[in-house]
Design a protein around this motif. Sequence first.
Motif, mmCIF file in Angstrom:
data_model
loop_
_atom_site.group_PDB
_atom_site.id
_atom_site.type_symbol
_atom_site.label_atom_id
_atom_site.label_comp_id
_atom_site.label_asym_id
_atom_site.label_seq_id
_atom_site.Cartn_x
_atom_site.Cartn_y
_atom_site.Cartn_z
ATOM 1 N N LEU A 140 -76.752 1.899 54.763
ATOM 2 C CA LEU A 140 -76.277 3.429 54.986
ATOM 3 C C LEU A 140 -75.253 3.415 56.134
ATOM 4 C CD1 LEU A 140 -80.002 4.804 54.575
ATOM 5 C CD2 LEU A 140 -77.887 5.051 53.030
ATOM 6 N N ASP A 141 -74.748 4.621 56.527
ATOM 7 C CA ASP A 141 -73.884 4.547 57.647
ATOM 8 C C ASP A 141 -74.100 5.488 58.492
ATOM 9 O OD1 ASP A 141 -73.124 6.488 55.759
ATOM 10 O OD2 ASP A 141 -71.002 5.967 55.857
ATOM 11 N N TYR A 142 -75.416 5.842 58.928
ATOM 12 C CA TYR A 142 -75.638 6.929 59.770
ATOM 13 C C TYR A 142 -75.176 6.547 61.105
ATOM 14 C CZ TYR A 142 -78.627 8.884 56.097
ATOM 15 O OH TYR A 142 -79.036 9.442 54.664
ATOM 16 N N PRO A 143 -74.879 7.651 62.276
ATOM 17 C CA PRO A 143 -74.409 7.122 63.365
ATOM 18 C C PRO A 143 -75.574 6.727 64.121
ATOM 19 C CG PRO A 143 -73.678 9.493 62.800
ATOM 20 C CD PRO A 143 -74.660 8.992 61.556
ATOM 21 N N VAL A 144 -75.421 5.828 64.938
ATOM 22 C CA VAL A 144 -76.646 5.210 65.363
ATOM 23 C C VAL A 144 -76.933 5.674 66.778
ATOM 24 C CG1 VAL A 144 -77.334 2.777 66.744
ATOM 25 C CG2 VAL A 144 -75.543 2.849 64.669
ATOM 26 N N LYS A 145 -77.746 7.144 66.455
ATOM 27 C CA LYS A 145 -78.233 7.870 67.557
ATOM 28 C C LYS A 145 -79.597 8.328 67.009
ATOM 29 C CE LYS A 145 -73.731 10.079 68.475
ATOM 30 N NZ LYS A 145 -73.016 11.488 68.619
ATOM 31 N N PRO A 146 -80.466 8.896 67.972
ATOM 32 C CA PRO A 146 -81.537 9.601 67.570
ATOM 33 C C PRO A 146 -81.296 10.471 66.458
ATOM 34 C CG PRO A 146 -81.452 9.578 69.965
ATOM 35 C CD PRO A 146 -79.976 9.033 69.461
ATOM 36 N N THR A 147 -82.281 10.437 65.399
ATOM 37 C CA THR A 147 -81.929 11.033 64.271
ATOM 38 C C THR A 147 -83.004 11.610 63.486
ATOM 39 O OG1 THR A 147 -79.876 9.472 63.595
ATOM 40 C CG2 THR A 147 -80.921 10.884 61.765
ATOM 41 N N LEU A 148 -83.067 12.811 62.976
ATOM 42 C CA LEU A 148 -84.031 13.501 62.126
ATOM 43 C C LEU A 148 -83.546 13.761 60.717
ATOM 44 C CD1 LEU A 148 -84.759 16.634 64.612
ATOM 45 C CD2 LEU A 148 -86.100 14.509 64.349
ATOM 46 N N PHE A 149 -84.669 13.327 59.947
ATOM 47 C CA PHE A 149 -84.697 13.468 58.441
ATOM 48 C C PHE A 149 -85.459 14.684 58.119
ATOM 49 C CE2 PHE A 149 -83.973 8.771 56.843
ATOM 50 C CZ PHE A 149 -82.992 8.823 57.537
ATOM 51 N N PHE A 150 -84.950 15.733 57.551
ATOM 52 C CA PHE A 150 -85.726 16.664 56.935
ATOM 53 C C PHE A 150 -85.529 16.843 55.621
ATOM 54 C CE2 PHE A 150 -83.438 18.032 60.767
ATOM 55 C CZ PHE A 150 -84.395 18.585 61.720
ATOM 56 N N GLU A 151 -86.900 17.734 55.035
ATOM 57 C CA GLU A 151 -86.854 18.058 53.649
ATOM 58 C C GLU A 151 -87.482 19.432 53.524
ATOM 59 O OE1 GLU A 151 -87.241 15.384 50.129
ATOM 60 O OE2 GLU A 151 -89.462 16.301 49.982
ATOM 61 N N PHE A 152 -86.979 20.313 52.517
ATOM 62 C CA PHE A 152 -87.361 21.882 52.512
ATOM 63 C C PHE A 152 -87.739 21.847 51.070
ATOM 64 C CE2 PHE A 152 -83.627 21.303 55.474
ATOM 65 C CZ PHE A 152 -84.360 21.838 56.740
ATOM 66 N N HIS A 153 -88.915 22.491 50.802
ATOM 67 C CA HIS A 153 -89.419 22.930 49.603
ATOM 68 C C HIS A 153 -89.560 24.525 49.460
ATOM 69 C CE1 HIS A 153 -91.722 18.762 49.231
ATOM 70 N NE2 HIS A 153 -90.575 18.718 49.394
ATOM 71 N N GLY A 154 -89.291 24.987 48.181
ATOM 72 C CA GLY A 154 -89.476 26.379 47.901
ATOM 73 C C GLY A 154 -88.472 26.701 46.728
ATOM 74 N N THR A 155 -88.466 28.096 46.885
ATOM 75 C CA THR A 155 -87.273 28.460 45.632
ATOM 76 C C THR A 155 -85.817 28.123 46.193
ATOM 77 O OG1 THR A 155 -86.891 30.648 46.903
ATOM 78 C CG2 THR A 155 -89.011 30.485 45.283
ATOM 79 N N GLU A 156 -84.924 28.357 45.351
ATOM 80 C CA GLU A 156 -83.510 27.915 46.004
ATOM 81 C C GLU A 156 -83.017 28.927 47.281
ATOM 82 O OE1 GLU A 156 -81.135 25.928 44.637
ATOM 83 O OE2 GLU A 156 -82.205 25.277 42.721
ATOM 84 N N ALA A 157 -83.384 30.080 47.168
ATOM 85 C CA ALA A 157 -83.216 30.918 48.213
ATOM 86 C C ALA A 157 -83.836 30.600 49.458
ATOM 87 C CB ALA A 157 -83.163 32.521 47.728
ATOM 88 N N TRP A 158 -84.959 30.349 49.474
ATOM 89 C CA TRP A 158 -86.006 30.019 50.420
ATOM 90 C C TRP A 158 -85.602 28.610 51.091
ATOM 91 C CZ3 TRP A 158 -87.779 31.315 54.768
ATOM 92 C CH2 TRP A 158 -88.922 30.694 55.145
ATOM 93 N N ALA A 159 -85.510 27.446 50.379
ATOM 94 C CA ALA A 159 -85.203 26.445 50.774
ATOM 95 C C ALA A 159 -83.732 26.451 51.506
ATOM 96 C CB ALA A 159 -85.055 25.167 49.541
ATOM 97 N N LYS A 160 -83.033 27.328 50.995
ATOM 98 C CA LYS A 160 -81.608 27.480 51.517
ATOM 99 C C LYS A 160 -81.728 27.988 53.075
ATOM 100 C CE LYS A 160 -76.901 29.050 50.778
ATOM 101 N NZ LYS A 160 -76.833 30.233 51.921
ATOM 102 N N GLU A 161 -82.698 29.104 53.139
ATOM 103 C CA GLU A 161 -82.886 29.880 54.286
ATOM 104 C C GLU A 161 -83.469 28.952 55.365
ATOM 105 O OE1 GLU A 161 -85.268 33.776 55.772
ATOM 106 O OE2 GLU A 161 -84.979 33.360 53.667
#
Length: 466
Positions: free
Chosen positions: A274-295
């Motif tokens: 992978l090629d992520y910047p070598v910095k402190p990093t957060l991985f997120f995941e969002f679950h829900g309806t299309e609109a709710w996950a986007k919000e």
Amino acid sequence: MADAAEDKRNQPQDPLIEALRALLGDRLSTAQAVREHHGKDASYHAMEAPDAVAFAESTEEVSAIVKLCARYKRPVIAFGTGTSLEGQVQAAQGGICIDLSSMNAILEVNEADLDCRVQAGVTRKTLNAHLRDTGLFFPIDPGADASLGGMAATSASGTNAVRYGTMRENVMGLTVVLADGRVIRTGGRARKSSAGYDLTRLFVGSEGTLGIITEVQLRLYGIPEAMAAAVCSFDTLEGAVDAVILTIQSGIPVARIELLDELQVKAINAYSKLDYPVKPTLFFEFHGTEAWAKEQAELVGEITGEYGGSNFQWATRQEDRTRLWEARHNAYFACMALKPGAGAWATDVCVPISRLAECILETRKDIDASGVLAPIVGHVGDGNFHLTFLIDPDEPEEMAKAEGVNERMVMRALAMGGTCTGEHGVGTGKMRFLQAEHGEALAVMRQLKVTLDPDNIMNPGKILTV
């Protein structure tokens, strides 16, 4: 002398071995390679082999094996997939290891009630593959493809715990074989009950020291309509952790929030290409309806921006999300690749979310001052983070430095109202911290152990001494 004593235990005249062989036939093994495999988990703890390994195929067989061990007052250690991290499967006093991997039947799935019952040897990936066409899934994900019985025994959690809880919240009932061979069933399928003591929660997290879990009743969840994942880099570790704290305090129901420090990002970049910047990093995941996950994602994007977050990268396609989370789950192996030939000692603590930044930053300073190589990664949405010390166990100075950092981290967490282990369990590795964490309550735990296992045959030497 120790080898001679072990050989003597395995001679045909050993009455327990002979009785078990009569019961199980070729499903009892005294082969050295088999015994050694079952005397070691995924941790740095040394291998300690049992006298024999019994491959059970039913609750009734587990009961029969335990009855024989009780008759001869010999230790019994349960074994699922061997992925524990605190020496939970070591046979420190010899005895019989019961391998539950052949008990891998999914006994029932109740789609309308969102629950299922499985044998202890079923792994989480097998269950979710079976559930795929039902629109349901089981969310607890400790990374390894652990057995569900083992996950219950260690009260496992993992990356989804911030949204779905741990095994303690998702186990509805158990079938357990007690130290005298009796079989009991705890809990049930009702969503709540006020009938008597909560024995289910007693056995969840007991690591095989009170009984052997052979079946598990689990909560299930509907597969979300939409899932979106994102990666965000920060200039400072403090900024990343503060973004997590505000996200949780704002009540945003993020499914996963994972923190990786610079060293861990460097490791997964190299290991997973992978090629992520070598910095402190957060991985997120969002679950829900299309609109709710986007919000949810937009709200989190605003919060991360306030704390210096940048390079917000989205992963909405299944294959991109899979690649991201596979990289996170391979963090342990990525760490090991940072220092080939080194041993990996994984440890964890958990603190109240308001103290998380302070605990992580103080621990990072301590690591840097010690000179030990130890990346930080964590399920920081619920205050849980991990270190992986990369050390040579044969170098006393390195081990002493790592032990010092670990002890200071644990005592720091306890002083903040936290715990010595968020999800690895106690095993042998965290036993010495339980008195500081529980005080007089540890004596009550010891009384429970003596009451249920008076001869101390159930995984002796783990969690507490009697």
